[in-house]
Design a protein around this motif. Sequence first.
Motif, PDB file in Angstrom:
ATOM      1  N   PHE A 135     114.507  45.970  56.820  1.00 29.42           N
ATOM      2  CA  PHE A 135     114.991  44.839  57.347  1.00 29.42           C
ATOM      3  C   PHE A 135     114.489  44.136  58.258  1.00 29.42           C
ATOM      4  CE2 PHE A 135     119.095  47.021  55.950  1.00 29.42           C
ATOM      5  CZ  PHE A 135     119.630  46.031  55.049  1.00 29.42           C
ATOM      6  N   ASP A 136     113.373  44.667  59.139  1.00 27.72           N
ATOM      7  CA  ASP A 136     112.720  44.431  60.072  1.00 27.72           C
ATOM      8  C   ASP A 136     111.646  43.359  59.521  1.00 27.72           C
ATOM      9  OD1 ASP A 136     111.499  44.280  62.782  1.00 27.72           O
ATOM     10  OD2 ASP A 136     109.828  44.992  61.520  1.00 27.72           O
ATOM     11  N   ALA A 137     110.947  43.846  58.471  1.00 18.68           N
ATOM     12  CA  ALA A 137     110.147  43.067  57.686  1.00 18.68           C
ATOM     13  C   ALA A 137     110.945  41.666  57.208  1.00 18.68           C
ATOM     14  CB  ALA A 137     109.399  43.814  56.625  1.00 18.68           C
ATOM     15  N   ILE A 138     111.831  41.721  56.794  1.00 22.20           N
ATOM     16  CA  ILE A 138     112.628  40.671  56.097  1.00 22.20           C
ATOM     17  C   ILE A 138     112.850  39.524  57.139  1.00 22.20           C
ATOM     18  CG2 ILE A 138     114.692  39.788  55.021  1.00 22.20           C
ATOM     19  CD1 ILE A 138     114.922  42.606  53.449  1.00 22.20           C
ATOM     20  N   GLU A 139     113.531  40.110  58.319  1.00 24.63           N
ATOM     21  CA  GLU A 139     113.825  39.369  59.559  1.00 24.63           C
ATOM     22  C   GLU A 139     112.689  38.513  59.887  1.00 24.63           C
ATOM     23  OE1 GLU A 139     115.653  39.476  64.030  1.00 24.63           O
ATOM     24  OE2 GLU A 139     115.555  41.294  62.624  1.00 24.63           O
ATOM     25  N   ASN A 140     111.361  39.029  59.920  1.00 25.00           N
ATOM     26  CA  ASN A 140     110.355  38.372  60.354  1.00 25.00           C
ATOM     27  C   ASN A 140     109.373  37.619  59.105  1.00 25.00           C
ATOM     28  OD1 ASN A 140     109.524  39.332  63.275  1.00 25.00           O
ATOM     29  ND2 ASN A 140     110.399  41.204  62.298  1.00 25.00           N
ATOM     30  N   ALA A 141     110.333  37.657  58.122  1.00 26.98           N
ATOM     31  CA  ALA A 141     109.409  37.104  57.049  1.00 26.98           C
ATOM     32  C   ALA A 141     109.395  35.465  57.321  1.00 26.98           C
ATOM     33  CB  ALA A 141     110.270  36.953  55.696  1.00 26.98           C
ATOM     34  N   ASP A 155     128.197  47.634  48.388  1.00 28.25           N
ATOM     35  CA  ASP A 155     128.925  48.593  49.246  1.00 28.25           C
ATOM     36  C   ASP A 155     128.604  48.354  50.807  1.00 28.25           C
ATOM     37  OD1 ASP A 155     126.256  49.684  49.544  1.00 28.25           O
ATOM     38  OD2 ASP A 155     126.662  51.399  48.704  1.00 28.25           O
ATOM     39  N   ALA A 156     128.538  48.884  51.728  1.00 27.58           N
ATOM     40  CA  ALA A 156     128.226  48.523  52.920  1.00 27.58           C
ATOM     41  C   ALA A 156     126.571  48.181  53.147  1.00 27.58           C
ATOM     42  CB  ALA A 156     128.333  49.535  54.144  1.00 27.58           C
ATOM     43  N   LEU A 157     125.719  48.878  52.656  1.00 26.92           N
ATOM     44  CA  LEU A 157     124.281  48.951  52.799  1.00 26.92           C
ATOM     45  C   LEU A 157     124.112  47.390  51.828  1.00 26.92           C
ATOM     46  CD1 LEU A 157     121.312  49.313  53.726  1.00 26.92           C
ATOM     47  CD2 LEU A 157     121.560  50.927  51.675  1.00 26.92           C
ATOM     48  N   GLY A 158     124.474  47.440  50.570  1.00 25.99           N
ATOM     49  CA  GLY A 158     124.329  46.191  49.748  1.00 25.99           C
ATOM     50  C   GLY A 158     124.867  45.056  50.550  1.00 25.99           C
ATOM     51  N   GLU A 159     125.864  44.810  51.248  1.00 25.79           N
ATOM     52  CA  GLU A 159     126.266  43.787  51.973  1.00 25.79           C
ATOM     53  C   GLU A 159     125.471  43.109  52.956  1.00 25.79           C
ATOM     54  OE1 GLU A 159     128.983  41.473  51.587  1.00 25.79           O
ATOM     55  OE2 GLU A 159     129.014  42.656  49.548  1.00 25.79           O
ATOM     56  N   MET A 160     124.909  44.366  53.717  1.00 29.79           N
ATOM     57  CA  MET A 160     123.925  44.091  54.855  1.00 29.79           C
ATOM     58  C   MET A 160     122.430  43.409  53.964  1.00 29.79           C
ATOM     59  SD  MET A 160     124.137  47.371  57.129  1.00 29.79           S
ATOM     60  CE  MET A 160     122.417  47.027  57.742  1.00 29.79           C
ATOM     61  N   PHE A 161     122.054  43.971  52.960  1.00 30.79           N
ATOM     62  CA  PHE A 161     121.068  43.474  52.346  1.00 30.79           C
ATOM     63  C   PHE A 161     121.164  41.973  51.788  1.00 30.79           C
ATOM     64  CE2 PHE A 161     117.326  43.787  49.463  1.00 30.79           C
ATOM     65  CZ  PHE A 161     116.659  44.852  50.175  1.00 30.79           C
ATOM     66  N   LYS A 162     122.310  41.800  51.303  1.00 31.60           N
ATOM     67  CA  LYS A 162     122.929  40.371  50.695  1.00 31.60           C
ATOM     68  C   LYS A 162     122.597  39.640  51.863  1.00 31.60           C
ATOM     69  CE  LYS A 162     126.877  39.367  50.122  1.00 31.60           C
ATOM     70  NZ  LYS A 162     128.253  39.358  49.501  1.00 31.60           N
ATOM     71  N   ASP A 163     123.296  39.827  53.042  1.00 32.53           N
ATOM     72  CA  ASP A 163     123.404  38.959  54.092  1.00 32.53           C
ATOM     73  C   ASP A 163     121.858  38.689  54.637  1.00 32.53           C
ATOM     74  OD1 ASP A 163     126.142  38.871  53.797  1.00 32.53           O
ATOM     75  OD2 ASP A 163     126.481  40.339  55.424  1.00 32.53           O
ATOM     76  N   ASN A 239     116.856  53.463  46.758  1.00 33.91           N
ATOM     77  CA  ASN A 239     117.748  52.497  46.060  1.00 33.91           C
ATOM     78  C   ASN A 239     118.598  51.861  47.137  1.00 33.91           C
ATOM     79  OD1 ASN A 239     116.924  52.065  43.250  1.00 33.91           O
ATOM     80  ND2 ASN A 239     117.473  54.224  43.194  1.00 33.91           N
ATOM     81  N   VAL A 240     119.282  50.608  46.783  1.00 38.68           N
ATOM     82  CA  VAL A 240     120.112  49.719  47.584  1.00 38.68           C
ATOM     83  C   VAL A 240     121.537  50.703  47.538  1.00 38.68           C
ATOM     84  CG1 VAL A 240     121.223  47.830  48.632  1.00 38.68           C
ATOM     85  CG2 VAL A 240     118.832  47.999  47.821  1.00 38.68           C
ATOM     86  N   GLY A 241     122.175  51.526  48.274  1.00 41.15           N
ATOM     87  CA  GLY A 241     123.411  52.251  48.376  1.00 41.15           C
ATOM     88  C   GLY A 241     123.596  53.006  49.535  1.00 41.15           C
ATOM     89  N   VAL A 242     124.773  53.428  49.723  1.00 47.77           N
ATOM     90  CA  VAL A 242     125.180  53.980  50.950  1.00 47.77           C
ATOM     91  C   VAL A 242     124.759  55.592  50.800  1.00 47.77           C
ATOM     92  CG1 VAL A 242     126.897  52.592  51.874  1.00 47.77           C
ATOM     93  CG2 VAL A 242     127.693  54.417  50.537  1.00 47.77           C
ATOM     94  N   GLU A 243     124.709  55.984  49.442  1.00 46.75           N
ATOM     95  CA  GLU A 243     124.337  57.291  49.360  1.00 46.75           C
ATOM     96  C   GLU A 243     122.946  57.936  49.747  1.00 46.75           C
ATOM     97  OE1 GLU A 243     124.040  55.467  44.985  1.00 46.75           O
ATOM     98  OE2 GLU A 243     124.966  55.323  47.179  1.00 46.75           O
TER      99      GLU A 243
END
Length: 491
Positions: A135-141, A155-163, A239-243
Amino acid sequence: MPFDLLHVGPLVALAHILGVIAACHAILNTRTSQGAIAWAVSLVAMPYLTLVPYLFLGRSKFAGYADARRVENELLRTRAHPLEWDTHASSAGLPTQQLGVRLVHSLTRLGGMPFLPGNAVRTLVNGAATFEAIFDAIENARRYVIVQFFIVRDDALGEMFKDALIAKAQQGVRVYFLYDSIGSFDLPHRYVAALRAGGVEMHPFATNRRFVNRLQLNFRNHRKIVSVDGERAFVGGHNVGVEYLGGRPPLSPWRDTHIEVRGPAVASIQFVFTEDWHWATQQLPEFDMPPAAPTHQPNEKPDDQPHGDGMHCLVMPSGPADTQETCSLFFVETINAARERIWITTPYLVPDEAVFSALRLAVLRGVDVRILIPSRRDHRVVFAASKLYAYDSLRAGIRIFRYQPGFLHQKVVLIDSVAAAIGSANLDNRSFRLNFEIMVLTVDRGFAREVETMLLNDFAESREIDRNEYRQASALRRVLMHVARLFSPIL
């Protein structure tokens, strides 16, 4: 009753006839003799149970798909490969005295990619550390972001990734998102639609192109890749998932490992994505060439930066369209290269005969061979087969440990005190021959020590098993383990 028998009899006969036909097809088309035997026996003996699964999981060497993918890869590697491949950097200053000249030559020829110096790599030892860094790398892209995962969940992580991705796309950053259509089969359309509406170029990696069998479930893209601006790349098991953050009892806490790579090897990682993206879209993503040396963002803390800047790295992509069985041969070569120790962590211990023979020979050479596997299961049949392979390994002198706190999903190989490989490949036939995978081999004593410390912590939270476990198992459990192993070539 006679009327029913008149109808049932022909159906039974038809099932067996189709089973024999399918068994002949499996013998002709399955890539390994063990897999051919497993399919042929099951199709002839139990066609009612195995005909439908064979439609979805069989035909592992689907010529049309493999040939088309191979041709595309050859064209791309000829016309669109990174500039670093045109230099002699891959052969300059290699620590060949540590791993051996033959290993360097064989692996570069096997994977078709060079050993490149001047990299910096660090381990990300859990989901929190991995996604914090991503997320830090994406934010600084500033220019582009590429994303590829086997599993993406809404799920929650997937939503954060999407946003996060939509936010960057709306800032004018190019975002490419590739997901596997089988691994992410339950990803809702609204999730994909929201990303596309937000400016993200998102596509599934699928096998149902034109001539390709639409029932085919093999040829999954199991790679996990994130790269930002050609400067930072992330590869590993998450992977992208809360598990993957430990949010799925009873498997939590989830144990997994990613790495962050900076330097020339990022171009190789991006090119693996380029091959997959071109297969899925028939288009090339627009990338700027990465800088010649690792760069660090000005707002990063020292602890967030990869260690060292002189590491040699080899990116090793593998898949069912390869001319060679790249993934299996990669494990065989790294095991054969070990002189002091070979430590492997894998969620699934279902090796083929070549890898198992290499492990046994390493023991005979006096190498410290250890394999760390889960104590909790996520797939019943694979877990049962893994247990029997674990007991066979013990008889060969291989030390087997079971990780206790939660499910172990990491894929790590430590070779002596000089090299480590981390990526997406499991020690099973699916990774060896059916999935697209990626591993990154890093040659550096400092990084090897970092991986050693990580694995010693894992071993400290594990239990070493012995032969008594198999001897004390009930007769029924032992029979089930042996039956499960019959299907190991197709697991």
